[in-house]
Motif scaffolding. Structure first.
Motif, PDB file in Angstrom:
ATOM      1  N   SER A  72       0.883  -1.030  -0.142  1.00  0.00           N
ATOM      2  CA  SER A  72       0.013  -0.022  -0.057  1.00  0.00           C
ATOM      3  C   SER A  72       0.721   1.223  -0.058  1.00  0.00           C
ATOM      4  N   PRO A  73       1.057   1.742  -1.056  1.00  0.00           N
ATOM      5  CA  PRO A  73       2.219   2.855  -0.911  1.00  0.00           C
ATOM      6  C   PRO A  73       1.563   4.283  -0.748  1.00  0.00           C
ATOM      7  N   VAL A  74       2.278   5.115  -0.378  1.00  0.00           N
ATOM      8  CA  VAL A  74       1.705   6.391   0.109  1.00  0.00           C
ATOM      9  C   VAL A  74       2.411   7.617  -0.660  1.00  0.00           C
ATOM     10  N   GLU A  75       1.311   8.497  -0.871  1.00  0.00           N
ATOM     11  CA  GLU A  75       1.708   9.722  -1.834  1.00  0.00           C
ATOM     12  C   GLU A  75       1.292  10.924  -0.690  1.00  0.00           C
ATOM     13  N   MET A  76       2.198  11.832  -0.576  1.00  0.00           N
ATOM     14  CA  MET A  76       1.935  13.108   0.320  1.00  0.00           C
ATOM     15  C   MET A  76       2.402  14.241  -0.628  1.00  0.00           C
ATOM     16  N   GLY A  77       1.474  15.457  -0.632  1.00  0.00           N
ATOM     17  CA  GLY A  77       1.910  16.601  -1.169  1.00  0.00           C
ATOM     18  C   GLY A  77       0.675  17.250  -1.586  1.00  0.00           C
ATOM     19  N   ASP A  78       0.556  18.361  -2.368  1.00  0.00           N
ATOM     20  CA  ASP A  78      -0.368  19.266  -3.093  1.00  0.00           C
ATOM     21  C   ASP A  78      -0.828  18.685  -4.300  1.00  0.00           C
ATOM     22  N   PHE A  79      -1.309  17.484  -4.335  1.00  0.00           N
ATOM     23  CA  PHE A  79      -1.707  16.831  -5.335  1.00  0.00           C
ATOM     24  C   PHE A  79      -3.268  16.944  -5.689  1.00  0.00           C
ATOM     25  N   ALA A  80      -3.635  16.813  -7.336  1.00  0.00           N
ATOM     26  CA  ALA A  80      -5.011  17.021  -7.722  1.00  0.00           C
ATOM     27  C   ALA A  80      -5.572  15.694  -7.333  1.00  0.00           C
ATOM     28  N   LEU A  81      -6.939  15.747  -6.977  1.00  0.00           N
ATOM     29  CA  LEU A  81      -7.720  14.573  -6.593  1.00  0.00           C
ATOM     30  C   LEU A  81      -9.071  14.627  -7.207  1.00  0.00           C
ATOM     31  N   ALA A  82      -9.637  13.408  -7.637  1.00  0.00           N
ATOM     32  CA  ALA A  82     -10.881  13.453  -7.925  1.00  0.00           C
ATOM     33  C   ALA A  82     -11.328  11.846  -7.627  1.00  0.00           C
ATOM     34  N   THR A  83     -12.483  11.570  -7.664  1.00  0.00           N
ATOM     35  CA  THR A  83     -13.085  10.359  -7.305  1.00  0.00           C
ATOM     36  C   THR A  83     -14.263   9.841  -8.149  1.00  0.00           C
ATOM     37  N   PHE A  84     -14.071   8.704  -8.779  1.00  0.00           N
ATOM     38  CA  PHE A  84     -15.356   8.207  -9.321  1.00  0.00           C
ATOM     39  C   PHE A  84     -15.652   6.863  -8.775  1.00  0.00           C
ATOM     40  N   THR A  85     -16.860   6.331  -9.095  1.00  0.00           N
ATOM     41  CA  THR A  85     -17.076   4.823  -8.610  1.00  0.00           C
ATOM     42  C   THR A  85     -17.314   4.073  -9.805  1.00  0.00           C
ATOM     43  N   ALA A  86     -16.709   2.759  -9.665  1.00  0.00           N
ATOM     44  CA  ALA A  86     -16.847   1.685 -10.605  1.00  0.00           C
ATOM     45  C   ALA A  86     -17.591   0.557  -9.972  1.00  0.00           C
ATOM     46  N   HIS A  87     -18.809   0.395 -10.398  1.00  0.00           N
ATOM     47  CA  HIS A  87     -19.724  -0.592 -10.005  1.00  0.00           C
ATOM     48  C   HIS A  87     -19.831  -0.630  -8.376  1.00  0.00           C
ATOM     49  N   GLY A  88     -20.062   0.795  -7.890  1.00  0.00           N
ATOM     50  CA  GLY A  88     -20.065   0.856  -6.584  1.00  0.00           C
ATOM     51  C   GLY A  88     -18.771   1.067  -5.677  1.00  0.00           C
ATOM     52  N   VAL A  89     -17.785   0.959  -6.148  1.00  0.00           N
ATOM     53  CA  VAL A  89     -16.549   0.973  -5.500  1.00  0.00           C
ATOM     54  C   VAL A  89     -15.708   2.316  -5.824  1.00  0.00           C
ATOM     55  N   PRO A  90     -15.490   3.033  -4.613  1.00  0.00           N
ATOM     56  CA  PRO A  90     -14.766   4.381  -5.016  1.00  0.00           C
ATOM     57  C   PRO A  90     -13.369   4.300  -5.494  1.00  0.00           C
ATOM     58  N   HIS A  91     -13.068   4.920  -6.607  1.00  0.00           N
ATOM     59  CA  HIS A  91     -11.664   4.885  -7.024  1.00  0.00           C
ATOM     60  C   HIS A  91     -11.075   6.425  -7.019  1.00  0.00           C
ATOM     61  N   ASP A  92      -9.948   6.614  -6.347  1.00  0.00           N
ATOM     62  CA  ASP A  92      -9.537   7.982  -6.323  1.00  0.00           C
ATOM     63  C   ASP A  92      -8.273   7.945  -7.584  1.00  0.00           C
ATOM     64  N   VAL A  93      -8.365   9.268  -7.917  1.00  0.00           N
ATOM     65  CA  VAL A  93      -7.483   9.397  -9.061  1.00  0.00           C
ATOM     66  C   VAL A  93      -6.482  10.640  -8.532  1.00  0.00           C
ATOM     67  N   VAL A  94      -5.088  10.560  -8.120  1.00  0.00           N
ATOM     68  CA  VAL A  94      -4.241  11.289  -7.709  1.00  0.00           C
ATOM     69  C   VAL A  94      -3.278  11.633  -8.397  1.00  0.00           C
ATOM     70  N   ILE A  95      -3.116  13.034  -8.798  1.00  0.00           N
ATOM     71  CA  ILE A  95      -2.011  13.614  -9.861  1.00  0.00           C
ATOM     72  C   ILE A  95      -1.163  14.378  -8.982  1.00  0.00           C
ATOM     73  N   THR A  96       0.262  14.150  -8.938  1.00  0.00           N
ATOM     74  CA  THR A  96       1.145  14.925  -8.262  1.00  0.00           C
ATOM     75  C   THR A  96       1.982  15.453  -9.506  1.00  0.00           C
TER      76      THR A  96
END
Length: 616
Positions: A191-215
């Motif tokens: 389970s890697p970890v990213e920390m910073g001022d990243f862009a963030l968005a979330t969508f659901t795929a068949h009910g499961v949340p998916h985060d999109v993180v762009i640093t």
């Protein structure tokens, strides 16, 4: 945001108190952004009575090379009940603490300056780490819960940082600093970890949340389009493996992407992926309504590849990976299945999800075929051997790699295509490679976490392929998997109405070598066996100086223009530096041997109505 780095000294972080019974606890804090140092404090509440062994992994799953992460530990010390405890080094990545009464506290600094998806990186712009790079394993306690307190850096540059990880929150809030928990050490390091001022968005795929993180700086990033496209790919893959329930194997998924000037790569994890890409490949709001660019399609293909690994290798695993031994090499001849088949399906799912059309898919497939046929290594090494030798050859490629090895990714994908076509043709379309992947999932992958953890052996694979296809595929395995024969794609594609052509530009004079740049000079990065450069005695590493007295520069168009003045078969004098010695070579130019593979539906041919369907 200010980029000023604080010089104020801070106290070492307090070790996180285990909030879960019998937990192993870590605190990790970016100690010095400019020095690229993470400080980790490990607390073992109940160390082994005979003395506690601690070890850092030597490699990371998905990247098959011994990387010796322990070399990045700058300093390490231990104490118990406030008194120092000596640590004895056992080998390059292991330590032993003597028997102590009470908790064992170990504190160490990790140097993090590897800008890749495999290790750890820290500066004033962001922090990233894989657990294999920073978390010592407590021998004998791998199966207990592991708690990690991720702390905010003290520097002003990190004042607005957030945290992205697939680890379940314990006391931390989603995207916040604080405590997270893993069921065991395997989940922790997966389970890697990213920390910073990243862009963030979330969508659901068949009910499961998916985060999109762009640093990284990406002007006018179109997160809406990216989420829409990733949603289509993810839902298509989920439905592929679970067509009835459309149930995802994870409760949440995170795409972590580092955008840079020029980069490409990814590493799979059980509920997330770490990616690196060129910022120009990401979609922009300035191109709304336009076709997806080639770079963006390439990025979507990378996402598709790593997401498919959620099933194929993170849960369907080789037996030798169940469990991993992260201190030594884990050899398997099956990477053609786990990486090769994933490479076959990644682009196929771009078609199935509507990201690309058939013509684009054929173009991409043609490039893959050409890349495999280009190297003489394919005639010397099978994909089974390439899989087994990944540790010493594939991940340690040198200038002779095109002549010595074959990619289990690229040829493995062609092996998958060939098997798919063979099964579809022989069964009249009643069976396909899809059925085999579903059987692998149902028998080995679906219940892998937490109860199953049973991997597949080479014998299991071959028996299952025969069983599900209803065929005897031993000959296919002997020729194209354990053997070095080329998959006969022209023959296999013909019944499906697909025309296969190889339009090599044989009339174009060539040295038959890969050309790179070193400053303003042209450098031979690889010389292909049997080619003009090889026959003349030129070698990889030579710096080209002149052809028939005319200077060669590092500009690719310069060499191309010089060679264009000759015909195939002409003889030229080439001067080159080898090290600091000027040498002269007589080269007989030959026709360009780079394959030009073309694939297209043969509209001129009458195709029988009953012909089997192409994989879609």
């Amino acid at each position: 945001m200010k980029n000023k780095t604080s010089t104020k000294k801070t106290k070492p972080p307090r070790a996180a108190a285990p909030a879960v019974a019998s937990a192993v606890a870590y605190t990790i804090v970016p100690k010095d952004l400019a020095a690229h140092l993470f400080q980790v404090t490990l607390t073992v509440q109940q160390p082994a009575a005979e003395g506690q062994v601690l070890a850092l992994p030597a490699w990371i799953p998905g990247s098959y090379m011994i990387r010796e992460f322990a070399r990045n530990i700058v300093q390490i010390r231990a104490e118990s009940n406030g008194a120092p405890v000596p640590l004895t080094k056992l080998d390059k990545h292991s330590w032993r603490a003597p028997a102590v009464e009470g908790p064992l506290v170990v504190q160490y600094d990790v140097y993090a300056w590897d800008l890749s998806v495999r290790a750890a990186h820290l500066d004033q712009t962001h922090g990233f780490f894989n657990g294999t790079s920073v978390f010592l394993r407590v021998a004998g306690q791998e199966d207990v819960p592991h708690v990690v307190d991720i702390q905010r850096p003290a520097e002003e540059a990190a004042r607005t940082w957030r945290v992205a990880t697939a680890l379940p929150e314990l006391k931390a809030k989603r995207y916040g600093f604080g405590t997270y928990v893993a069921a065991d050490y395997d989940e922790l390091i997966d389970s890697p970890v990213e920390m910073g001022d990243f862009a963030l968005a979330t969508f659901t795929a068949h009910g499961v949340p998916h985060d999109v993180v762009i640093t990284g700086r990406v002007p006018n990033l179109d997160l809406v389009r990216l989420c829409t496209d990733l949603k289509a790919i993810c839902e298509t893959q989920i439905a592929f493996f679970e067509p009835k329930t459309k149930r995802s194997p994870m409760d949440r998924y995170v795409f972590m992407t580092l955008a840079v000037g020029d980069g490409y790569g990814g590493l799979e994890h059980r509920a997330s992926t770490a990616l690196i890409c060129a910022r120009a490949d990401l979609p922009t709001t300035a191109s709304q309504g336009k076709e997806r660019s080639e770079g963006y399609i390439r990025f979507l293909g990378l996402c598709s590849h790593e997401y498919f690994h959620t099933w194929n290798v993170k849960r369907i695993k080789p037996a030798v990976f169940a469990p991993y031994d992260l201190q030594v090499e884990n050899y398997t001849p099956l990477l053609w299945l786990f990486e090769g088949f994933t490479s076959y399906y990644d682009d196929l799912f771009l078609v199935r999800s509507g990201m690309i059309d058939e013509a684009t898919y054929f173009k991409m497939l043609g490039k893959t075929v050409g890349s495999v046929l280009r190297g003489a290594g394919r005639t010397k090494q099978s994909v089974a051997d390439s899989s087994f030798d990944a540790w010493s050859k594939y991940y340690r490629q040198d200038e002779n790699a095109p002549n010595a090895i074959v990619s289990y990714y690229a040829k493995g994908s062609l092996v998958g295509l060939g098997l798919d076509l063979t099964i579809r043709a022989k069964t009249g379309g009643k069976r396909s490679l899809d059925d085999i992947m579903l059987a692998l999932w149902q028998r080995y992958g679906r219940d892998f976490y937490p109860a199953g953890r049973r991997g597949v052996t080479p014998a299991d694979v071959e028996a299952l392929f025969d069983e599900i296809s209803g065929m005897r595929l031993k000959s296919y395995f002997e020729k194209y998997i354990r053997g070095t024969e080329d998959v006969p794609l022209a023959k296999l594609l013909a019944p499906f109405g697909v025309k296969y052509t190889d339009e090599r530009k044989g009339a174009k004079p060539s040295l038959d070598a890969n050309i790179g740049r070193e400053g303003t000079d042209a450098k031979l990065s690889a010389v292909h066996e049997g080619g003009a450069a090889h026959r003349a005695g030129l070698s990889a590493g030579d710096l080209l100086v002149a052809i028939d007295g005319l200077r060669v520069t590092g500009n690719p168009s310069n060499l191309e223009a010089l060679l264009a003045r000759y015909r195939v078969g002409d003889t030229v004098q080439v001067h080159a530096f080898r090290r600091d010695e000027l040498m002269a070579f007589t080269v007989q130019l030959q026709g360009d041997r780079v394959p030009g593979i073309g694939l297209a539906i043969d509209t001129a041919r009458k195709i029988a109505v009953a012909r089997p369907t192409m994989p879609r």
